[in-house]
Design an enzyme around this catalytic site. Structure first.
Site, PDB file in Angstrom:
ATOM      1  N   CYS A 268      37.804  36.414  48.488  1.00 33.10           N
ATOM      2  CA  CYS A 268      38.779  35.325  48.269  1.00 33.10           C
ATOM      3  C   CYS A 268      38.503  34.271  49.342  1.00 33.10           C
ATOM      4  O   CYS A 268      39.245  34.137  50.309  1.00 33.10           O
ATOM      5  CB  CYS A 268      40.207  35.836  48.382  1.00 33.10           C
ATOM      6  SG  CYS A 268      40.630  37.104  47.183  1.00 33.10           S
ATOM      7  N   ALA A 269      37.419  33.538  49.179  1.00 32.19           N
ATOM      8  CA  ALA A 269      36.786  32.854  50.312  1.00 32.19           C
ATOM      9  C   ALA A 269      37.355  31.481  50.669  1.00 32.19           C
ATOM     10  O   ALA A 269      37.328  31.095  51.828  1.00 32.19           O
ATOM     11  CB  ALA A 269      35.287  32.714  50.045  1.00 32.19           C
ATOM     12  N   ALA A 270      37.827  30.702  49.679  1.00 30.72           N
ATOM     13  CA  ALA A 270      38.210  29.310  49.954  1.00 30.72           C
ATOM     14  C   ALA A 270      39.300  29.232  51.032  1.00 30.72           C
ATOM     15  O   ALA A 270      40.167  30.099  51.079  1.00 30.72           O
ATOM     16  CB  ALA A 270      38.688  28.641  48.680  1.00 30.72           C
ATOM     17  N   PRO A 271      39.265  28.217  51.912  1.00 38.17           N
ATOM     18  CA  PRO A 271      38.322  27.095  51.956  1.00 38.17           C
ATOM     19  C   PRO A 271      36.958  27.420  52.564  1.00 38.17           C
ATOM     20  O   PRO A 271      36.107  26.554  52.674  1.00 38.17           O
ATOM     21  CB  PRO A 271      39.051  26.057  52.809  1.00 38.17           C
ATOM     22  CG  PRO A 271      39.911  26.878  53.718  1.00 38.17           C
ATOM     23  CD  PRO A 271      40.312  28.092  52.940  1.00 38.17           C
ATOM     24  N   GLY A 272      36.761  28.674  52.995  1.00 35.59           N
ATOM     25  CA  GLY A 272      35.400  29.101  53.322  1.00 35.59           C
ATOM     26  C   GLY A 272      35.064  29.348  54.769  1.00 35.59           C
ATOM     27  O   GLY A 272      33.917  29.630  55.098  1.00 35.59           O
ATOM     28  N   GLY A 273      36.040  29.244  55.668  1.00 33.32           N
ATOM     29  CA  GLY A 273      35.752  29.395  57.097  1.00 33.32           C
ATOM     30  C   GLY A 273      35.014  30.677  57.441  1.00 33.32           C
ATOM     31  O   GLY A 273      34.036  30.664  58.193  1.00 33.32           O
ATOM     32  N   ASP A 319      36.731  36.197  39.901  1.00 36.71           N
ATOM     33  CA  ASP A 319      38.112  36.650  40.034  1.00 36.71           C
ATOM     34  C   ASP A 319      38.121  37.986  40.767  1.00 36.71           C
ATOM     35  O   ASP A 319      37.523  38.961  40.309  1.00 36.71           O
ATOM     36  CB  ASP A 319      38.717  36.801  38.634  1.00 36.71           C
ATOM     37  CG  ASP A 319      40.212  37.121  38.674  1.00 36.71           C
ATOM     38  OD1 ASP A 319      40.697  37.563  39.729  1.00 36.71           O
ATOM     39  OD2 ASP A 319      40.870  36.932  37.631  1.00 36.71           O
ATOM     40  N   ASP A 337      39.990  38.769  52.776  1.00 40.76           N
ATOM     41  CA  ASP A 337      41.087  37.966  53.329  1.00 40.76           C
ATOM     42  C   ASP A 337      41.934  37.569  52.129  1.00 40.76           C
ATOM     43  O   ASP A 337      41.637  36.589  51.452  1.00 40.76           O
ATOM     44  CB  ASP A 337      40.539  36.734  54.060  1.00 40.76           C
ATOM     45  CG  ASP A 337      41.653  35.959  54.746  1.00 40.76           C
ATOM     46  OD1 ASP A 337      42.174  36.456  55.747  1.00 40.76           O
ATOM     47  OD2 ASP A 337      42.009  34.868  54.266  1.00 40.76           O
ATOM     48  N   CYS A 390      46.868  35.938  56.700  1.00 36.32           N
ATOM     49  CA  CYS A 390      47.418  34.982  57.680  1.00 36.32           C
ATOM     50  C   CYS A 390      48.943  35.071  57.654  1.00 36.32           C
ATOM     51  O   CYS A 390      49.639  34.081  57.467  1.00 36.32           O
ATOM     52  CB  CYS A 390      46.930  33.564  57.415  1.00 36.32           C
ATOM     53  SG  CYS A 390      47.249  32.968  55.754  1.00 36.32           S
TER      54      CYS A 390
END
Length: 453
Positions: A268-273, A319, A337, A390
């Site tokens: 679930c990568a976005a925004p990709g940090g 997905d 994440d 987070c």
């Protein structure tokens, strides 16, 4: 501010942002960013004023409503949205912006009410704000000893259910520290793209642009910057010499112990940090499959990958709830994440605390476990799973650690070998860490390291 016309325009834009966020539920950080992007010609001073007025009003809105209700015959909830938000802006300026005279805050609010077609209510706006300005010191707030939850809720503009939940895990003092930290101005944390530039050279470049630069606290590639105008316009940002990322999030790549030639899946990568950091740690080798469910989010990932010049990070629309059989037991590292309540980042995304509920939070726990059912299968035997969120919610964090141990063939591994001494505690020996704003100099963040048996 530059002149009276600009002054009214900036306040009018601010009012539009507040209505979009507080009445329609739009994301504050995106709404403010879009307005600033559309008005790039605005003076730096005006941009700073708009940002502070909008962010401040949103983050203090429960307190502002409490104050207005002490002086208004009509309760805030019964007011027309335009009037409600003009008053909130006005009270924020009177209470928190010492550089704005009370008379200016009142006069501009009256002008704004008239301009928006509420001439008949301009006297009401004027009366309420002038009365508040005269009596600000006389306002009685909830008693901290008698009503601790209500006191914290009003003083730190946080819904009572969140405070009650945190007080199940932490004492009153710690909860207040977390809330106080969420209202403090913090520098922007960036990670140096060491594939393109050394930390020393980036510091020189930023300082040449009159940007204040401080060292990171927990990561050698981290810097903290302040006093910049528009981040996307900075040459070093456009050149991909740094990426915006909190230090807690940077520790995901460090704790994962990325090694050259690793195959990494970020589900679930976005925004990709985290994907971008992993790509840098691979030093041009290996692969990062950087996935998210929407085309918009993956387009954002692609932009960041291109900007940072990473050839080993591959954004894909996938997905996380679907099992991709070709990926079973293929990854050396899986970064999970997962979507969460986000209550660890209320210092940056102030509206999250108003839009989340206990029920939604419980739904997110179920979603996290549905995703874990699929993505834990991608880890090779002997490979590593990093679980992170987070947020500060035990149900999404420690309880999910237990869930992983009970349902999948994983064991926790100590993260002490990878983190600075300042972060080591009883839980890090076991394999997980909860960051708390006000205790650590980061967002509220959680991470755990597992090894597949």
């Amino acid at each position: 501010m530059t002149n009276q016309k600009d002054t009214l325009m900036v306040r009018e834009l601010s009012l539009d942002i507040l209505i979009e966020v507080l009445e329609k539920g739009s994301y504050s950080h995106k709404t403010i960013h879009n307005v600033l992007a559309n008005y790039q010609y605005m003076e730096k001073q005006d941009r700073a004023f708009l940002t502070r007025l909008c962010e401040g009003t949103i983050e203090h809105v429960l307190l502002l409503d409490y104050v207005i209700n002490q002086f208004s015959s009509v309760k805030v909830k019964k007011m027309k949205p335009v009037i409600r938000n003009i008053l909130r802006m006005g009270v924020y300026q009177i209470k928190y912006m010492s550089q704005v005279p009370d008379s200016a805050a009142c006069n501009e609010a009256v002008k704004l009410a008239k301009k928006r077609g509420f001439k008949n209510l301009s006297g009401f706006v004027n009366g309420v704000l002038r009365n508040i300005g005269r009596n600000l010191d006389q306002i009685k707030y909830p008693d901290k000893k008698k009503e601790p939850v209500r006191y914290l809720s009003i003083m730190y503009s946080t819904p009572e259910w969140i405070i009650e939940e945190w007080m199940e895990s932490y004492d009153l003092e710690m909860v207040e520290n977390v809330l106080a930290a969420s209202l403090e101005d913090r520098p922007t944390t960036i990670r140096v793209n060491t594939n393109k530039i050394s930390k020393e050279d980036l510091i020189k470049k930023l300082e040449a642009e009159q940007i204040s630069v401080l060292p990171g606290v927990y990561n050698e590639d981290a810097l903290r910057i302040q006093n910049y105008n528009y981040l996307a316009k900075m040459e070093s940002f456009q050149n991909g010499e740094f990426n915006v990322q909190d230090e807690s999030s940077m520790l995901v790549g460090v704790v994962a112990d990325v090694k050259e030639n690793d195959k990494i899946i970020d589900v679930c990568a976005a925004p990709g940090g985290k994907s971008l950091h992993a790509g840098c740690l691979l030093k041009g080798t290996g692969t990062v499959s950087s996935r998210d469910v929407s085309y918009d989010k993956v387009a954002m990932l692609e932009d960041n990958v291109k900007r940072l010049g990473l050839t080993n990070v591959h954004p894909e629309v996938r997905d996380a709830l679907i099992l991709y059989k070709e990926d079973i037991e293929q990854a050396d590292i899986v970064l999970a994440d997962l979507p969460c309540s986000g209550l660890g980042v209320i210092g940056k995304k102030h509206d999250i605390k108003y839009n989340m509920s206990r029920e939604q939070q419980q739904e997110l726990v179920s979603l996290q476990r549905e995703i874990l059912d699929q993505v834990t299968q991608y880890v090779k035997p002997g490979g590593v799973l990093i679980y992170s969120t987070c947020t500060i919610h035990k149900g999404e964090n420690e309880d999910n650690v237990e869930w992983i141990l009970d349902h999948y063939p994983f064991e926790l591994e100590s993260i002490d070998p990878y983190i600075p001494d300042a972060l080591k505690n009883e839980t890090t020996k076991k394999g997980y860490l909860q960051f708390l704003p006000g205790r650590e100099q980061t967002d509220g963040f959680f991470l755990a390291r597992f090894r597949k048996k």
